[in-house]
Design an enzyme around this catalytic site. Structure first.
Site, PDB file in Angstrom:
ATOM      1  N   GLY A  62      19.672  -1.414  29.173  1.00 18.69           N
ATOM      2  CA  GLY A  62      18.573  -1.706  30.089  1.00 18.69           C
ATOM      3  C   GLY A  62      17.418  -0.734  30.007  1.00 18.69           C
ATOM      4  O   GLY A  62      16.578  -0.693  30.896  1.00 18.69           O
TER       5      GLY A  62
ATOM      6  N   PHE B 130      21.511  -9.583  25.205  1.00 16.81           N
ATOM      7  CA  PHE B 130      20.095  -9.224  25.241  1.00 16.81           C
ATOM      8  C   PHE B 130      19.249 -10.288  24.545  1.00 16.81           C
ATOM      9  O   PHE B 130      18.228 -10.722  25.063  1.00 16.81           O
ATOM     10  CB  PHE B 130      19.883  -7.854  24.585  1.00 16.81           C
TER      11      PHE B 130
ATOM     12  N   ASP C 202      26.785  -8.384  28.608  1.00 16.56           N
ATOM     13  CA  ASP C 202      26.117  -7.960  29.837  1.00 16.56           C
ATOM     14  C   ASP C 202      24.800  -8.698  30.020  1.00 16.56           C
ATOM     15  O   ASP C 202      24.376  -9.449  29.146  1.00 16.56           O
ATOM     16  CB  ASP C 202      25.883  -6.446  29.848  1.00 16.56           C
TER      17      ASP C 202
ATOM     18  N   CYS D 227      12.838  10.116  -1.118  1.00 14.11           N
ATOM     19  CA  CYS D 227      13.171   8.698  -1.267  1.00 14.11           C
ATOM     20  C   CYS D 227      12.460   8.133  -2.502  1.00 14.11           C
ATOM     21  O   CYS D 227      11.494   8.722  -2.993  1.00 14.11           O
ATOM     22  CB  CYS D 227      12.783   7.924  -0.010  1.00 14.11           C
TER      23      CYS D 227
ATOM     24  N   ASP E 225      20.115   2.643  17.848  1.00 13.28           N
ATOM     25  CA  ASP E 225      19.771   1.636  16.845  1.00 13.28           C
ATOM     26  C   ASP E 225      18.359   1.158  17.146  1.00 13.28           C
ATOM     27  O   ASP E 225      17.924   1.212  18.298  1.00 13.28           O
ATOM     28  CB  ASP E 225      20.705   0.414  16.934  1.00 13.28           C
TER      29      ASP E 225
ATOM     30  N   GLN F 131      24.291  -0.282  33.333  1.00  9.42           N
ATOM     31  CA  GLN F 131      23.008  -0.860  33.719  1.00  9.42           C
ATOM     32  C   GLN F 131      22.516  -0.149  34.974  1.00  9.42           C
ATOM     33  O   GLN F 131      23.037   0.906  35.320  1.00  9.42           O
ATOM     34  CB  GLN F 131      23.152  -2.377  33.933  1.00  9.42           C
TER      35      GLN F 131
ATOM     36  N   SER G 102      26.409  -7.824  21.916  1.00  6.96           N
ATOM     37  CA  SER G 102      27.185  -8.888  22.563  1.00  6.96           C
ATOM     38  C   SER G 102      26.463 -10.222  22.547  1.00  6.96           C
ATOM     39  O   SER G 102      27.033 -11.236  22.903  1.00  6.96           O
ATOM     40  CB  SER G 102      27.440  -8.497  24.011  1.00  6.96           C
TER      41      SER G 102
HETATM   42 ZN    ZN Z   1       9.794   8.731   1.288  1.00  7.62          ZN
END
Ligand code: ZN
Length: 376
Positions: free
Chosen positions: A217, A97, A147, A307, A267, A190, A94
């Site tokens: 929070g 933060f 918020d 990877c 995240d 919160q 939003s």
């Molecule tokens: Zn790797």
């Protein structure tokens, strides 16, 4: 493909759940880790590379995008998905933060926050209504309520006042968001580390009604023990049939602990940011690639990882390109870190589905306890 936002839990194991969030832009497998694309890019990664690591959804930052290049410009260019060439779901925060942590000359009132940009000092105002407008202009699939979150530690009185204002802002966010089929609005709980305040906040949000609920929070300096003690009860205050999102978390062991406690989405900038500072996250803990001991090591970062950094390059090469400040260093380490995080999420999802989360978590901790690979 579905045209509505929805959430289905496929299996539970203890408090942990695995499921699918459906959106018109594709499905999100939960528990999900969302890489952060702050300025309309996951730094050092092409969008198709981010997808190749297994990410179903990215996070974008309202605060950064409203200042540069501006939400209006992105909207005129077809929205954030087209602008950054990521056609899958995007969640936007939003701005609340970051306005509190990055901007200057802040003035917080019931109406919202007036502030100066950290980029050029220009003056702006963020309110629940303006945050909803910006996130709509960006075309975000999952929109977060505006918020306010006080830095911890804070007194109960400060936390309570702030939480109650955030709940009034949640109602204003809900009203401003309106009815947008296919798009979701998440409320943010919160209340700091105080159980009564967390419960009061959850009740306020549930009476407004949201498509998903975030635990806000936390991960603001309270430490893992305090965070887990809140997560021991807080997810239980939220509806079982809606996704639960823990914002800004975290390290791999934070993620595992949060999933065990019933969190569905997370995240964090950590895997991408660490990739640019020579830190790699592996099954056997954190590896500092700039360390001298890697300079002659022909082995990959992690012999089990698939990877590109681990498949095609040695520790010696990764050490060299980091020391020489070559761009490929950030590219390879970020790819590896995001790959490791997504592999961890897949492992958690499979373990929950097969009702063997406890042994998965025990193996996770045992492997890390062994430390980085043995000497040559
Ligand atoms: Zn790797």
């Amino acid at each position: 493909m579905t045209q509505r936002f929805g959430f289905q839990v496929h299996a539970t194991d203890g408090k942990a759940r695995t499921g699918t969030i459906s959106t018109p832009r594709g499905e999100i497998r939960t528990p999900a880790f969302m890489p952060v694309g702050t300025a309309a890019t996951v730094k050092a990664m092409m969008p198709e590379s981010v997808r190749a690591t297994g990410a179903d959804i990215l996070l974008g930052n309202t605060y950064h995008l409203m200042l540069r290049p501006t939400a209006e410009r992105i909207a005129a260019l077809g929205g954030l998905h087209r602008f950054m060439n990521w056609e899958r779901p995007i969640l936007t925060d939003s701005g609340g933060f970051q306005v509190m942590s990055l901007s200057s000359l802040r003035k917080l009132t019931e109406e919202g926050v007036r502030f100066s940009s950290h980029i050029d000092g220009s003056k702006h105002m963020l309110t629940p209504e303006r945050s909803m407008e910006i996130q709509k202009l960006l075309g975000s699939d999952i929109v977060m309520c505006f918020d306010e979150c006080p830095a911890l530690p804070a007194t109960d009185d400060v936390v309570a006042k702030s939480m109650r204002m955030s709940m009034r802002w949640a109602q204003r966010s809900r009203d401003a968001f309106g009815d947008r089929p296919g798009h979701a609005l998440f409320g943010i709980m919160q209340g700091g580390v105080t159980r009564d305040l967390r419960e009061e906040s959850a009740e306020a949000l549930k009476s407004i009604g949201f498509d998903g609920y975030a635990v806000g929070g936390l991960a603001v300096g309270e430490g893992q023990e305090a965070m887990f003690s809140v997560l021991d009860y807080a997810p239980g205050f939220l509806p079982e049939d809606k996704p639960r999102y823990l914002m800004g978390v975290g390290k791999p062991d934070d993620i595992v602990g949060a999933v065990e406690r019933g969190i569905d989405m997370m995240d964090c900038v950590l895997p991408s940011r660490s990739g640019r500072t020579g830190q790699a996250w592996t099954r056997r803990g954190q590896v500092n690639i700039k360390n001298q001991r890697h300079q002659d090591d022909p082995r990959p970062l992690d012999e089990h990882c698939t990877c590109p950094a681990c498949r095609n390059y040695s520790r010696a090469y990764l050490h060299h390109v980091f020391r020489a400040q070559e761009i490929i260093s950030s590219m390879l380490l970020t790819w590896h870190n995001l790959h490791y995080y997504q592999e961890l999420m897949q492992g958690l999802r499979d373990a929950i589905f097969e009702n063997r989360l406890q042994s998965f978590v025990a193996d996770f901790h045992a492997e890390r306890a062994q430390g980085d690979i043995e000497p040559l």
